[in-house]
Design a protein around this motif. Structure first.
Motif, PDB file in Angstrom:
ATOM      1  N   UNK A  77       0.869  -1.327   0.133  1.00  0.00           N
ATOM      2  CA  UNK A  77       0.125   0.109  -0.068  1.00  0.00           C
ATOM      3  C   UNK A  77       0.919   1.223  -0.040  1.00  0.00           C
ATOM      4  N   UNK A  78       1.674   1.293   1.007  1.00  0.00           N
ATOM      5  CA  UNK A  78       2.618   2.494   0.969  1.00  0.00           C
ATOM      6  C   UNK A  78       3.475   2.739  -0.133  1.00  0.00           C
ATOM      7  N   UNK A  79       3.953   1.809  -0.877  1.00  0.00           N
ATOM      8  CA  UNK A  79       4.842   1.479  -1.970  1.00  0.00           C
ATOM      9  C   UNK A  79       4.129   2.000  -3.420  1.00  0.00           C
ATOM     10  N   UNK A 102      -2.265  13.522  -5.721  1.00  0.00           N
ATOM     11  CA  UNK A 102      -1.728  12.078  -6.538  1.00  0.00           C
ATOM     12  C   UNK A 102      -1.462  10.802  -5.631  1.00  0.00           C
ATOM     13  N   UNK A 103      -0.819  11.319  -4.366  1.00  0.00           N
ATOM     14  CA  UNK A 103      -0.628  10.204  -3.541  1.00  0.00           C
ATOM     15  C   UNK A 103      -2.078   9.459  -3.002  1.00  0.00           C
ATOM     16  N   UNK A 104      -3.137  10.295  -2.816  1.00  0.00           N
ATOM     17  CA  UNK A 104      -4.399   9.681  -2.337  1.00  0.00           C
ATOM     18  C   UNK A 104      -5.117   9.069  -3.492  1.00  0.00           C
ATOM     19  N   UNK A 105      -4.962   9.570  -4.820  1.00  0.00           N
ATOM     20  CA  UNK A 105      -5.535   8.716  -5.831  1.00  0.00           C
ATOM     21  C   UNK A 105      -4.873   7.397  -6.148  1.00  0.00           C
ATOM     22  N   UNK A 106      -3.440   7.126  -5.680  1.00  0.00           N
ATOM     23  CA  UNK A 106      -2.814   5.657  -5.626  1.00  0.00           C
ATOM     24  C   UNK A 106      -3.631   5.131  -4.443  1.00  0.00           C
TER      25      UNK A 106
END
Length: 195
Positions: A77-79, A102-106
């Motif tokens: 998940x973190x990756x 961007x990070x939250x979309x991932x």
């Protein structure tokens, strides 16, 4: 010649004519043409398909890169979220930055893929300001993260929020760099991960 003498001759002549005419008009025998019976249909059994034996396909194990986290794990998940399960905020801000989005979309993509995972969104603040103020700011940050994830399709029932204010800093330095790291929203996976 008397009539009596003529009668037998006449009758004999009539009989002869009758016999001749009977012989002359005797119809030819009719030979009925009987159609030959249609030949019985011949059914030919189709040749069976030849059996081609093929070797079973080899079982190919999924490619696992030993340098990558196990799919479905918290590390995965973190990756997938860019190396960190946290997004960072500006000073006294709870608006999501483009990097945070961007990070939250991932994160949302990963959470939709593993739809049995639940998470607590933790809101954090730096050490400046009162405890109460930072608890409220942390709550807004956590809610901003949750709202974005829900907007991306993650079920709200899978996400809860909590604010730690300035109580759980990840960086103990009392400088801009340390404070910047402590102003974050952390998506802490609680259940459903692999490993």
């Amino acid at each position: 010649m008397t009539l009596n003498n003529l009668a037998p001759k006449f009758l004999a002549g009539v009989a002869a004519v009758a016999m001749l005419s009977a012989c002359a008009t005797k119809p030819e025998p009719v030979i009925e043409q009987v159609a030959a019976p249609a030949p019985a249909p011949v059914f030919v059994e189709p040749e069976p398909e030849p059996v081609v034996e093929t070797a079973p396909a080899p079982v190919v194990a999924p490619m696992v890169n030993p340098n990558l986290p196990i799919p479905g794990s918290a590390a995965d998940f973190a990756f997938r979220a860019g190396g960190d399960a946290r997004v960072y905020f500006g000073y006294d801000q709870y608006r999501l930055s483009p990097d945070a989005i961007n990070a939250l979309r991932a994160q949302a993509d990963w959470l939709k893929l593993y739809d049995n995972v639940t998470a607590v969104i933790e809101g954090n603040a730096d050490e400046r300001g009162t405890r109460e103020y930072n608890l409220a700011l942390g709550a807004r940050r956590a809610e901003a993260v949750k709202s974005f994830l829900v907007g991306q399709g993650v079920a709200p029932s899978r996400l809860t929020t909590v604010s730690y204010g300035k109580e759980r800093p990840i960086d103990g330095r009392s400088n801009e760099e340390g404070w910047a790291r402590n102003r974050n929203g952390h998506t802490n996976l609680m259940s459903g991960t692999v490993g």
